[in-house]
Write a protein that holds these residues in place. Structure first.
Motif, PDB file in Angstrom:
ATOM      1  N   VAL A 126     180.851  32.036  19.947  1.00  8.88           N
ATOM      2  CA  VAL A 126     179.522  33.086  20.277  1.00  8.88           C
ATOM      3  C   VAL A 126     180.173  33.700  20.992  1.00  8.88           C
ATOM      4  O   VAL A 126     180.266  34.045  21.540  1.00  8.88           O
ATOM      5  N   GLU A 127     180.070  35.534  19.827  1.00 14.37           N
ATOM      6  CA  GLU A 127     179.929  36.954  21.174  1.00 14.37           C
ATOM      7  C   GLU A 127     179.046  38.460  20.999  1.00 14.37           C
ATOM      8  O   GLU A 127     178.264  37.697  19.626  1.00 14.37           O
ATOM      9  N   ILE A 128     178.455  37.584  21.691  1.00 11.67           N
ATOM     10  CA  ILE A 128     177.059  38.321  22.738  1.00 11.67           C
ATOM     11  C   ILE A 128     177.182  39.875  22.543  1.00 11.67           C
ATOM     12  O   ILE A 128     177.781  40.145  23.772  1.00 11.67           O
ATOM     13  N   GLU A 129     176.959  40.119  21.774  1.00  8.63           N
ATOM     14  CA  GLU A 129     176.428  41.654  21.717  1.00  8.63           C
ATOM     15  C   GLU A 129     175.234  42.579  22.872  1.00  8.63           C
ATOM     16  O   GLU A 129     173.925  41.908  22.845  1.00  8.63           O
ATOM     17  N   GLY A 130     175.729  43.749  23.575  1.00  9.90           N
ATOM     18  CA  GLY A 130     174.862  44.367  24.092  1.00  9.90           C
ATOM     19  C   GLY A 130     174.858  43.551  25.567  1.00  9.90           C
ATOM     20  O   GLY A 130     173.592  44.065  25.994  1.00  9.90           O
ATOM     21  N   VAL A 131     175.510  42.954  25.855  1.00  8.07           N
ATOM     22  CA  VAL A 131     175.305  42.032  26.887  1.00  8.07           C
ATOM     23  C   VAL A 131     176.013  43.689  28.399  1.00  8.07           C
ATOM     24  O   VAL A 131     177.083  43.832  28.606  1.00  8.07           O
ATOM     25  N   PRO A 132     174.912  43.735  29.544  1.00  8.67           N
ATOM     26  CA  PRO A 132     174.714  44.728  30.446  1.00  8.67           C
ATOM     27  C   PRO A 132     176.527  44.579  31.429  1.00  8.67           C
ATOM     28  O   PRO A 132     176.479  43.410  31.067  1.00  8.67           O
ATOM     29  N   SER A 170     167.802  28.649  14.205  1.00 10.29           N
ATOM     30  CA  SER A 170     167.934  28.320  12.408  1.00 10.29           C
ATOM     31  C   SER A 170     166.922  29.786  12.846  1.00 10.29           C
ATOM     32  O   SER A 170     167.253  30.249  11.268  1.00 10.29           O
ATOM     33  N   GLN A 171     165.988  30.495  12.860  1.00  5.84           N
ATOM     34  CA  GLN A 171     165.698  31.587  12.784  1.00  5.84           C
ATOM     35  C   GLN A 171     165.472  32.753  13.935  1.00  5.84           C
ATOM     36  O   GLN A 171     165.907  33.014  14.951  1.00  5.84           O
ATOM     37  N   ASP A 172     165.739  33.652  12.842  1.00  2.00           N
ATOM     38  CA  ASP A 172     165.655  35.691  14.226  1.00  2.00           C
ATOM     39  C   ASP A 172     164.484  35.558  14.752  1.00  2.00           C
ATOM     40  O   ASP A 172     163.854  35.028  14.932  1.00  2.00           O
ATOM     41  N   ASP A 173     165.110  35.852  15.963  1.00  2.00           N
ATOM     42  CA  ASP A 173     164.396  36.338  17.235  1.00  2.00           C
ATOM     43  C   ASP A 173     164.172  34.844  18.328  1.00  2.00           C
ATOM     44  O   ASP A 173     163.295  34.960  19.151  1.00  2.00           O
ATOM     45  N   GLN A 174     164.324  33.790  17.773  1.00  2.00           N
ATOM     46  CA  GLN A 174     163.769  32.759  18.700  1.00  2.00           C
ATOM     47  C   GLN A 174     165.082  32.766  20.375  1.00  2.00           C
ATOM     48  O   GLN A 174     166.444  32.801  19.709  1.00  2.00           O
ATOM     49  N   VAL A 175     164.781  32.462  21.394  1.00  2.00           N
ATOM     50  CA  VAL A 175     165.252  33.191  22.821  1.00  2.00           C
ATOM     51  C   VAL A 175     165.724  31.735  23.197  1.00  2.00           C
ATOM     52  O   VAL A 175     165.311  31.024  22.711  1.00  2.00           O
ATOM     53  N   LEU A 176     167.464  31.927  23.537  1.00  2.00           N
ATOM     54  CA  LEU A 176     168.080  30.930  23.672  1.00  2.00           C
ATOM     55  C   LEU A 176     168.805  31.600  25.467  1.00  2.00           C
ATOM     56  O   LEU A 176     169.642  32.327  25.304  1.00  2.00           O
ATOM     57  N   ARG A 177     168.750  30.296  26.007  1.00  2.15           N
ATOM     58  CA  ARG A 177     169.177  30.429  27.671  1.00  2.15           C
ATOM     59  C   ARG A 177     169.972  29.727  27.991  1.00  2.15           C
ATOM     60  O   ARG A 177     170.210  28.330  27.766  1.00  2.15           O
ATOM     61  N   GLN A 190     174.353  37.214  13.700  1.00  2.00           N
ATOM     62  CA  GLN A 190     175.103  37.893  14.929  1.00  2.00           C
ATOM     63  C   GLN A 190     174.395  37.401  16.506  1.00  2.00           C
ATOM     64  O   GLN A 190     172.602  37.653  16.670  1.00  2.00           O
ATOM     65  N   ALA A 191     174.928  37.512  17.790  1.00  2.00           N
ATOM     66  CA  ALA A 191     174.510  37.064  18.346  1.00  2.00           C
ATOM     67  C   ALA A 191     173.823  37.912  19.747  1.00  2.00           C
ATOM     68  O   ALA A 191     174.765  39.195  19.996  1.00  2.00           O
ATOM     69  N   GLN A 192     172.722  38.171  20.420  1.00  2.00           N
ATOM     70  CA  GLN A 192     171.740  39.609  20.636  1.00  2.00           C
ATOM     71  C   GLN A 192     171.421  39.748  22.405  1.00  2.00           C
ATOM     72  O   GLN A 192     170.692  38.103  22.576  1.00  2.00           O
ATOM     73  N   TYR A 193     172.250  40.190  23.341  1.00  2.00           N
ATOM     74  CA  TYR A 193     171.377  39.985  24.798  1.00  2.00           C
ATOM     75  C   TYR A 193     169.720  40.076  24.192  1.00  2.00           C
ATOM     76  O   TYR A 193     169.077  41.557  23.724  1.00  2.00           O
ATOM     77  N   HIS A 194     169.570  39.471  24.739  1.00  2.00           N
ATOM     78  CA  HIS A 194     167.676  39.565  24.976  1.00  2.00           C
ATOM     79  C   HIS A 194     167.450  39.940  26.666  1.00  2.00           C
ATOM     80  O   HIS A 194     166.316  41.081  26.525  1.00  2.00           O
TER      81      HIS A 194
END
Length: 272
Positions: A126-132, A170-177, A190-194
């Protein structure tokens, strides 16, 4: 002076006592005890030997057997077995031992002893986009949360991680820590920084999961109680664990490091 054996020898005791009297010898104290059984495990040595000869079992330490060698290879502690035998005691009635009981006793000895590490099964890159940029770097976690004197483990977080495929929402917008790292979501796969903090994760009711840095990730395979193999990746600090040591793989369970070969770590799974 004493004869200790299974109650299947009760009839033999009568014959032998007759011979002792006939020969004028002091009769020993005969003590008989019931058979010990285990749920879903064969304890018969003759059946185990036949299974080994037929190639069903890999040897006397095959995890599907109830031999001392087999359970020791899985990381069941001698103290746990000793405690179990003391609880059962010597009695004429048969006793059935459950794995749940053994695991409970073993856990009480391992909770304080086993250091914690990350491993993921069914790994997905998993490559996370937008990580500061400020959040990239080393993440420090204690080897044991109750024994900080043992030191810390360092995991390099560069935005690319291995996650257990079953943990990916499996669903978009579900947050994972990601433990002690960041909170993420997935958009069209696509993984996104939240967000960064644990408070945001709690507010979003995020699941908290272990992760393995891609940098230095170690290939692993784990032999399960049914002799099946589970493969994955583990954090690089596990390279420093000695063969035979029992560790706790977070959210997976207690395992014993059985060997290191060609850069790969081989574990035997004990229990949760």
């Amino acid at each position: 002076t004493h004869v200790l054996r299974g109650k299947d020898h009760l009839a033999n005791s009568e014959k032998q006592e007759y011979l002792y009297h006939h020969l004028g010898w002091d009769v020993p104290k005969f003590i008989h005890y019931g058979r010990l059984k285990m749920d879903d495990v064969r304890l018969s040595t003759s059946q185990a030997r036949q299974g080994i000869e037929d190639g069903i079992y890999s040897g006397w330490d095959d995890p599907r057997l109830g031999t001392i060698r087999a359970i020791a290879r899985r990381g069941i502690q001698p103290a746990a077995i000793r405690e179990l035998m003391m609880e059962i005691g010597v009695k004429i009635a048969d006793s059935t031992v459950t794995w749940k009981k053994i695991y409970g006793l073993n856990r009480s000895f391992l909770e304080d002893k086993a250091n914690r590490y990350f491993m993921v099964e069914n790994p997905k890159l998993v490559e996370i986009e937008g990580v500061p940029e400020s959040l990239l770097g080393n993440v420090e976690r204690p080897l044991h949360p109750d024994h900080l004197d043992r030191g810390m483990r360092s995991l390099e977080f560069n935005g690319k991680v291995y996650l257990d495929g079953e943990d990916i929402p499996s669903q978009d917008d579900q947050v994972l820590r990601l433990m002690d790292a960041v909170n993420i979501t997935f958009q069209d796969g696509q993984a996104q920084y939240h967000s960064e903090g644990i408070d945001e994760a709690r507010e979003a009711k995020a699941r908290i999961v272990q992760w393995v840095p891609t940098e230095g990730a170690v290939e692993t395979e784990m032999v399960m109680p049914d002799a099946s193999l589970v493969t994955g990746f583990a954090e690089s600090t596990l390279k420093g664990v000695e063969e035979g040591e029992v560790v706790q793989l977070e959210r997976i369970g207690f395992t014993r490091l059985d060997g290191k070969e060609d850069g790969k770590l081989r574990f035997y799974y004990a229990h949760k």
